[in-house]
Design a protein around this motif. Structure first.
Motif, PDB file in Angstrom:
ATOM      1  N   MET A  73       2.172 -10.827 -16.659  1.00  0.00           N
ATOM      2  CA  MET A  73       2.497 -10.044 -15.074  1.00  0.00           C
ATOM      3  C   MET A  73       4.091 -10.501 -15.131  1.00  0.00           C
ATOM      4  SD  MET A  73       1.543 -12.316 -12.084  1.00  0.00           S
ATOM      5  CE  MET A  73      -0.147 -11.488 -11.871  1.00  0.00           C
ATOM      6  N   LEU A  74       4.344 -11.653 -15.339  1.00  0.00           N
ATOM      7  CA  LEU A  74       5.580 -12.062 -15.625  1.00  0.00           C
ATOM      8  C   LEU A  74       6.370 -12.326 -17.239  1.00  0.00           C
ATOM      9  CD1 LEU A  74       8.428 -13.111 -13.885  1.00  0.00           C
ATOM     10  CD2 LEU A  74       7.470 -15.630 -14.844  1.00  0.00           C
ATOM     11  N   SER A  75       7.718 -11.576 -17.770  1.00  0.00           N
ATOM     12  CA  SER A  75       7.634 -11.470 -18.806  1.00  0.00           C
ATOM     13  C   SER A  75       9.256 -11.559 -18.566  1.00  0.00           C
ATOM     14  CB  SER A  75       7.605 -10.257 -19.439  1.00  0.00           C
ATOM     15  OG  SER A  75       7.726 -10.039 -20.336  1.00  0.00           O
ATOM     16  N   ILE A  76       8.964 -13.094 -19.434  1.00  0.00           N
ATOM     17  CA  ILE A  76      10.858 -13.763 -19.472  1.00  0.00           C
ATOM     18  C   ILE A  76      11.734 -13.457 -20.898  1.00  0.00           C
ATOM     19  CG2 ILE A  76      12.801 -15.215 -18.491  1.00  0.00           C
ATOM     20  CD1 ILE A  76      10.500 -16.230 -16.821  1.00  0.00           C
ATOM     21  N   GLY A 101      22.695 -12.937 -19.634  1.00  0.00           N
ATOM     22  CA  GLY A 101      22.162 -12.429 -20.298  1.00  0.00           C
ATOM     23  C   GLY A 101      20.454 -13.031 -20.138  1.00  0.00           C
ATOM     24  N   GLY A 102      19.663 -11.774 -21.064  1.00  0.00           N
ATOM     25  CA  GLY A 102      18.788 -11.895 -21.158  1.00  0.00           C
ATOM     26  C   GLY A 102      17.868 -10.647 -19.213  1.00  0.00           C
ATOM     27  N   THR A 103      16.136 -10.697 -19.521  1.00  0.00           N
ATOM     28  CA  THR A 103      16.028  -9.953 -18.873  1.00  0.00           C
ATOM     29  C   THR A 103      14.445 -10.920 -18.153  1.00  0.00           C
ATOM     30  OG1 THR A 103      13.987  -8.840 -20.374  1.00  0.00           O
ATOM     31  CG2 THR A 103      16.613  -7.868 -19.899  1.00  0.00           C
ATOM     32  N   ALA A 104      13.927 -10.177 -17.107  1.00  0.00           N
ATOM     33  CA  ALA A 104      12.952 -10.612 -16.786  1.00  0.00           C
ATOM     34  C   ALA A 104      12.254 -10.253 -15.794  1.00  0.00           C
ATOM     35  CB  ALA A 104      13.408 -11.850 -15.060  1.00  0.00           C
ATOM     36  N   ASP A 105      11.155  -8.988 -15.976  1.00  0.00           N
ATOM     37  CA  ASP A 105      10.281  -8.443 -15.754  1.00  0.00           C
ATOM     38  C   ASP A 105       8.729  -8.702 -15.372  1.00  0.00           C
ATOM     39  OD1 ASP A 105      10.748  -5.541 -18.096  1.00  0.00           O
ATOM     40  OD2 ASP A 105      11.486  -6.873 -16.404  1.00  0.00           O
ATOM     41  N   PHE A 106       8.271  -8.332 -13.956  1.00  0.00           N
ATOM     42  CA  PHE A 106       7.792  -8.909 -13.615  1.00  0.00           C
ATOM     43  C   PHE A 106       6.993  -6.772 -12.771  1.00  0.00           C
ATOM     44  CE2 PHE A 106       5.353 -10.883 -10.729  1.00  0.00           C
ATOM     45  CZ  PHE A 106       4.229 -10.350  -9.380  1.00  0.00           C
ATOM     46  N   LEU A 107       5.302  -7.339 -13.374  1.00  0.00           N
ATOM     47  CA  LEU A 107       3.975  -6.586 -13.569  1.00  0.00           C
ATOM     48  C   LEU A 107       4.917  -5.109 -13.670  1.00  0.00           C
ATOM     49  CD1 LEU A 107       3.372  -6.699  -9.942  1.00  0.00           C
ATOM     50  CD2 LEU A 107       1.746  -7.232 -11.919  1.00  0.00           C
ATOM     51  N   GLY A 108       6.442  -5.102 -15.346  1.00  0.00           N
ATOM     52  CA  GLY A 108       6.788  -3.865 -15.519  1.00  0.00           C
ATOM     53  C   GLY A 108       8.306  -4.007 -14.965  1.00  0.00           C
ATOM     54  N   LYS A 109       8.466  -4.538 -13.732  1.00  0.00           N
ATOM     55  CA  LYS A 109       9.441  -4.209 -13.114  1.00  0.00           C
ATOM     56  C   LYS A 109      10.822  -5.202 -13.254  1.00  0.00           C
ATOM     57  CE  LYS A 109       7.028  -2.010  -9.447  1.00  0.00           C
ATOM     58  NZ  LYS A 109       6.653  -1.526  -7.526  1.00  0.00           N
ATOM     59  N   ASP A 110      11.874  -4.581 -13.158  1.00  0.00           N
ATOM     60  CA  ASP A 110      13.269  -5.344 -13.188  1.00  0.00           C
ATOM     61  C   ASP A 110      13.681  -6.242 -11.906  1.00  0.00           C
ATOM     62  OD1 ASP A 110      16.310  -4.531 -14.511  1.00  0.00           O
ATOM     63  OD2 ASP A 110      15.243  -6.534 -13.968  1.00  0.00           O
ATOM     64  N   LEU A 111      12.235  -7.230 -12.118  1.00  0.00           N
ATOM     65  CA  LEU A 111      12.335  -8.681 -11.415  1.00  0.00           C
ATOM     66  C   LEU A 111      14.648  -8.737 -10.837  1.00  0.00           C
ATOM     67  CD1 LEU A 111      10.993 -10.301  -9.533  1.00  0.00           C
ATOM     68  CD2 LEU A 111      11.580 -12.028 -11.222  1.00  0.00           C
ATOM     69  N   ILE A 118       2.536 -23.872   1.558  1.00  0.00           N
ATOM     70  CA  ILE A 118       0.411 -23.598   0.903  1.00  0.00           C
ATOM     71  C   ILE A 118       0.180 -22.560   1.203  1.00  0.00           C
ATOM     72  CG2 ILE A 118      -1.068 -24.819  -0.388  1.00  0.00           C
ATOM     73  CD1 ILE A 118       1.381 -24.784  -2.015  1.00  0.00           C
ATOM     74  N   PHE A 119       0.165 -23.152   2.461  1.00  0.00           N
ATOM     75  CA  PHE A 119      -0.373 -22.141   3.482  1.00  0.00           C
ATOM     76  C   PHE A 119      -0.227 -21.216   3.703  1.00  0.00           C
ATOM     77  CE2 PHE A 119      -1.763 -20.554   7.984  1.00  0.00           C
ATOM     78  CZ  PHE A 119      -0.816 -19.872   8.601  1.00  0.00           C
ATOM     79  N   GLN A 120       1.929 -20.372   4.068  1.00  0.00           N
ATOM     80  CA  GLN A 120       2.531 -19.133   3.402  1.00  0.00           C
ATOM     81  C   GLN A 120       2.118 -18.596   2.786  1.00  0.00           C
ATOM     82  OE1 GLN A 120       6.776 -19.844   3.841  1.00  0.00           O
ATOM     83  NE2 GLN A 120       6.763 -21.391   5.236  1.00  0.00           N
ATOM     84  N   MET A 121       1.515 -19.230   1.217  1.00  0.00           N
ATOM     85  CA  MET A 121       1.002 -19.141   0.301  1.00  0.00           C
ATOM     86  C   MET A 121      -0.075 -18.103   0.808  1.00  0.00           C
ATOM     87  SD  MET A 121       0.963 -20.896  -3.217  1.00  0.00           S
ATOM     88  CE  MET A 121      -0.431 -20.048  -3.854  1.00  0.00           C
ATOM     89  N   ALA A 122      -1.352 -18.639   1.133  1.00  0.00           N
ATOM     90  CA  ALA A 122      -2.052 -18.090   1.745  1.00  0.00           C
ATOM     91  C   ALA A 122      -2.120 -16.747   2.714  1.00  0.00           C
ATOM     92  CB  ALA A 122      -3.270 -19.567   2.159  1.00  0.00           C
ATOM     93  N   MET A 123      -1.331 -17.211   3.179  1.00  0.00           N
ATOM     94  CA  MET A 123      -1.118 -16.098   3.715  1.00  0.00           C
ATOM     95  C   MET A 123      -0.668 -14.436   3.615  1.00  0.00           C
ATOM     96  SD  MET A 123      -1.920 -16.696   6.816  1.00  0.00           S
ATOM     97  CE  MET A 123      -1.311 -15.370   7.982  1.00  0.00           C
ATOM     98  N   LEU A 124       0.401 -15.113   2.162  1.00  0.00           N
ATOM     99  CA  LEU A 124       0.843 -14.078   1.673  1.00  0.00           C
ATOM    100  C   LEU A 124       0.517 -12.646   0.687  1.00  0.00           C
ATOM    101  CD1 LEU A 124       4.729 -14.534   2.118  1.00  0.00           C
ATOM    102  CD2 LEU A 124       3.535 -13.752   3.956  1.00  0.00           C
ATOM    103  N   GLU A 125      -0.984 -14.376  -0.155  1.00  0.00           N
ATOM    104  CA  GLU A 125      -1.397 -13.803  -0.983  1.00  0.00           C
ATOM    105  C   GLU A 125      -0.999 -13.240  -2.553  1.00  0.00           C
ATOM    106  OE1 GLU A 125      -5.796 -12.507   1.100  1.00  0.00           O
ATOM    107  OE2 GLU A 125      -4.180 -11.051   1.190  1.00  0.00           O
ATOM    108  N   PRO A 126       0.474 -13.908  -2.960  1.00  0.00           N
ATOM    109  CA  PRO A 126       1.543 -13.598  -3.680  1.00  0.00           C
ATOM    110  C   PRO A 126       0.545 -13.493  -5.057  1.00  0.00           C
ATOM    111  CG  PRO A 126       1.461 -15.527  -3.711  1.00  0.00           C
ATOM    112  CD  PRO A 126       0.672 -14.998  -2.005  1.00  0.00           C
ATOM    113  N   LYS A 127       0.756 -12.247  -5.877  1.00  0.00           N
ATOM    114  CA  LYS A 127       0.378 -12.390  -7.670  1.00  0.00           C
ATOM    115  C   LYS A 127       1.312 -13.228  -8.505  1.00  0.00           C
ATOM    116  CE  LYS A 127      -0.366  -7.352  -7.404  1.00  0.00           C
ATOM    117  NZ  LYS A 127       0.924  -6.911  -6.205  1.00  0.00           N
ATOM    118  N   LEU A 128       2.573 -13.649  -7.391  1.00  0.00           N
ATOM    119  CA  LEU A 128       2.738 -15.074  -8.741  1.00  0.00           C
ATOM    120  C   LEU A 128       3.371 -15.788  -7.948  1.00  0.00           C
ATOM    121  CD1 LEU A 128       3.880 -16.147 -11.419  1.00  0.00           C
ATOM    122  CD2 LEU A 128       5.879 -15.069 -11.038  1.00  0.00           C
ATOM    123  N   ALA A 129       2.890 -16.593  -8.293  1.00  0.00           N
ATOM    124  CA  ALA A 129       3.185 -17.818  -7.252  1.00  0.00           C
ATOM    125  C   ALA A 129       3.983 -19.850  -7.846  1.00  0.00           C
ATOM    126  CB  ALA A 129       2.052 -19.119  -6.595  1.00  0.00           C
TER     127      ALA A 129
END
Lengths: 434, 251
Positions: B1-4, B57-67, B156-167
């Motif tokens: 999911m997250l690739s740094i 330098g370097g990369t960070a990809d999230f679900l295959g996209k360049d974050l 955490i409430f906001q996290m519950a509302m937004l249902e993120p894939k990566l917290a």
């Protein structure tokens, strides 16, 4: 011609125009002549004037107006400028002239008439108070107005009457050609009475137009006055206004000044707290864009002990607009236990927008609580970032924060219809899409 | 999911991240620990998109996209959520309005219909119960006058509302007493499922008793110098960070 010579000339030129016109104006001839003398003596404010340092009204007059041209009577339909949903007395002035056809006075138990009518009919109250509060020797525009005013409203609320219906004054300029108008109001609120008055300034047409507006208000013991001023004229409005209020023991005055559009607006607001147990609030919001210049100069003059004044003015300057604020608080030697608070908060949205803000506290009593705070800056970047990390676009985040900023002043508006109207105007201006 | 991969970042002239490598898969909990100044919060900030930090330098990809190419709001819309260490107060912006705007802008991005007022309130009530946050807090301006614990619970409430894939929880436990900590951890645990992941950035091991990590990484001078299981966290708690510093210097 040297710059100094030109500036001297404009006062002299204007003085002769005023003199020429005086004969045709109604009533109070003695006071008009005295005012003209005062005008000649003080002269229009020049570059070095401290009170008009950031607001070059005289230069605008010189450049944008031909003072020798007389103003034609105007003709237009004022309905588009009305605030809907208010059960109120309505007085419409077009180019400074009262328009009975568009007006409707509903005043059971109180006196509401044009000032001209009141003075011509020798109303004793009007005669007693007219010209006693606004000092023609203090400011050239007050002098000019006192010499040249055409009409305005006279409001007299007798003792123990709460005027249920607000009084709405619509000042509209038919600016197909240049307009210069002078409006004059006189208000007396007797013991334990209350009234709400709203003045609104608009125009049609693209010519330059200039107005002076002077309101004198006497608020007696335990009486209340709410005064709204809505300045959202999208035309080339230049205006210098003075609201001069005299307050007695236990009276309450709330003023709300919304400067949302125009070319050059200068608001002078002067509250004299000449009693104990007074509570007064001065609220102001200026949302400026284009090259609008809006200047709010206020005075809270505490003369007696145990009174309270609170001032909150907030401004958002966008594009190339300019905001000016000067808040004077005077606490006289006898005014012990005075509580006087002042806050002016400004947000600048662009590099070209500017604000000049100056608190000015002159305190002669030694047992008082006074504070002031003037700030200016940009929107809190940390807050904007926080909103963005929740998926909110930068534009929406900015609109949310600006609306919240303006909201603090909007919250203070008591009348729900006026509040809803202002909310709509402010929301549109701030691109509120949430 | 997250690739740094080899992520480097600086702020101003100061280089802080010196080559971070990290892989996070769905369903996993990763803890990032380290002494002060090691770059923990910088890592969280860079992933969230703070402009003050420059990626060198370097990369960070999230679900295959360049974050790193995305604006902060788009990262959130893609499913990244940062629980701030110091949540800012925004007077005049009501929590409810703010939450509704956020939820609906994210839904719009994902091609979903916005929630109307009634549906939204329904979802809100459900999530409030889940993370044990009181309605009274939500009627107020965002975080205004909230205690430290209340602010973190609001995160955490906001996290519950937004249902993120990566917290990413940036020192969510700092400043919390044990009771507040338990409530926060409880909320996070209830939100976990097989398809989302959590990265817990923390200085203290204590939180990890409640949010149990699958992997623990130690960050030191902008690099992950050691990785292990939750036992590594216990070892750090017992020995402190000097042990790691010595190991690194010797290497």
């Amino acid at each position: 011609m040297s710059a100094v010579a030109t500036e001297k000339n404009i006062t002299a030129d204007l003085a002769s125009v005023i003199e020429k016109n005086i004969a045709s104006l109604p009533s109070q001839m003695q006071k008009r002549k005295e005012a003209l003398d005062a005008f000649k003596k003080i002269g229009l404010p020049l570059n070095k004037s401290e009170e008009y340092k950031f607001t070059p009204v005289t230069r605008f007059l010189e450049r944008n107006f031909d003072l020798s041209v007389s103003t034609q009577p105007g003709k237009l339909n004022p309905a588009p400028y009305f605030i809907d949903g208010l059960d109120a007395s309505v007085l419409v002035f077009i180019n400074g002239v009262y328009s009975p056809a568009h007006s409707a006075i509903k005043s059971p138990g109180i006196t509401v008439s044009t000032l001209q009518d009141a003075l011509l009919n020798n109303n004793s109250t009007a005669l007693k108070y007219f010209g006693t509060l606004a000092d023609v020797n203090a400011d050239a525009f007050t002098a000019w107005n006192t010499a040249s005013w055409s009409d305005g409203v006279f409001v007299h609320i007798p003792k123990n009457v709460v005027a249920e219906k607000p009084i709405l004054l619509y000042h509209i300029h038919d600016a197909q050609a240049q307009v210069i108008s002078h409006s004059r109001n006189l208000i007396l609120v007797e013991k334990s009475s209350e009234v709400t008055i709203l003045e609104k300034f608009d125009s049609a047409g693209s010519a330059n137009h200039f107005s002076t507006v002077v309101t004198e208000a006497v608020v007696e013991e335990n009486a209340g006055l709410n005064f709204y001023s809505i300045q959202n004229d999208s035309g080339a409005r230049h205006q210098v206004g003075l609201i001069q209020v005299q307050q007695a023991n236990h009276s309450r005055v709330n003023t709300f000044t919304f400067s949302l559009d125009g070319k050059l607006i200068r608001n002078n607001l002067h509250l004299t707290l000449d009693g104990e147990g007074i509570e007064s609030h001065m609220y102001g919001l200026y949302l400026l864009g284009k090259d609008t210049l809006a200047d709010n100069h206020t005075v809270a003059d505490h003369r007696k002990p145990n009174s309270f004044s609170n001032e909150l003015y907030k401004g958002i300057m966008d594009e190339s607009s300019r905001g000016v604020f000067n808040g004077k608080i005077y606490v006289r030697p006898d005014a012990q236990k005075t509580n006087a608070f002042q806050a002016n908060r400004n947000i600048l949205l662009t590099d070209k927008a500017t604000v000049n803000t100056k608190p000015q506290l002159e305190i002669w009593a030694d047992d008082v609580k006074c504070s002031h705070g003037c700030t200016s800056g940009q929107l809190d970047e940390e807050a904007l970032f926080y909103l963005q990390t929740r998926g909110i676009s930068k534009e929406t985040a900015q609109a949310m924060m600006l609306y919240a900023f303006a909201g603090e002043v909007l919250e203070s508006v008591k009348d729900p219809v006026i509040k809803a109207y202002l909310d709509q105007v402010i929301s549109e201006r701030l691109h509120k899409n949430f | 999911m997250l690739s740094i991969k080899n992520l480097q970042a600086k702020i101003g002239e100061k280089q802080i991240l010196n080559g971070i490598n990290l892989e996070v898969k769905p369903g996993e909990v990763h803890a990032i620990m380290g002494p002060n100044g090691s770059g923990k919060s910088t890592l969280a900030s860079v992933l969230a998109g703070r402009e003050e930090f420059e990626v060198t330098g370097g990369t960070a990809d999230f679900l295959g996209k360049d974050l790193l190419e995305m604006a902060p709001e788009d990262r959130a819309r893609e499913g990244v959520f940062l629980a701030f260490q110091y949540p800012v107060e925004i007077p005049g912006v009501s929590t409810i309005n703010f939450m509704k705007t956020a939820v609906n802008q994210i839904r719009e991005y994902r091609g979903q219909q916005p929630l109307d007022a009634v549906s939204f309130l329904g979802v809100m009530k459900e999530k409030m119960k889940l993370v044990e946050i009181d309605q009274s807090l939500l009627n107020r301006s965002l975080n205004e006058g909230f205690s430290g614990g209340e602010k973190k619970r609001n995160e955490i409430f906001q996290m519950a509302m937004l249902e993120p894939k990566l917290a990413i929880l940036d020192e969510t436990d700092s400043g919390l007493d044990i009771d507040a900590l338990k409530i926060v951890a409880n909320g996070v645990n209830k939100l976990r499922n097989k398809s989302n992941a959590v990265v817990v950035v923390t200085h203290y091991q204590r939180l990890l008793d409640y949010i149990v990590p699958d992997f623990v990484h130690v960050l030191y001078k902008g690099k992950i110098v050691k990785s292990g299981t939750k036992d590594l966290a216990l070892e750090l708690e017992a020995k402190g960070y000097d042990w790691i510093k010595d190991e690194v210097t010797v290497a």
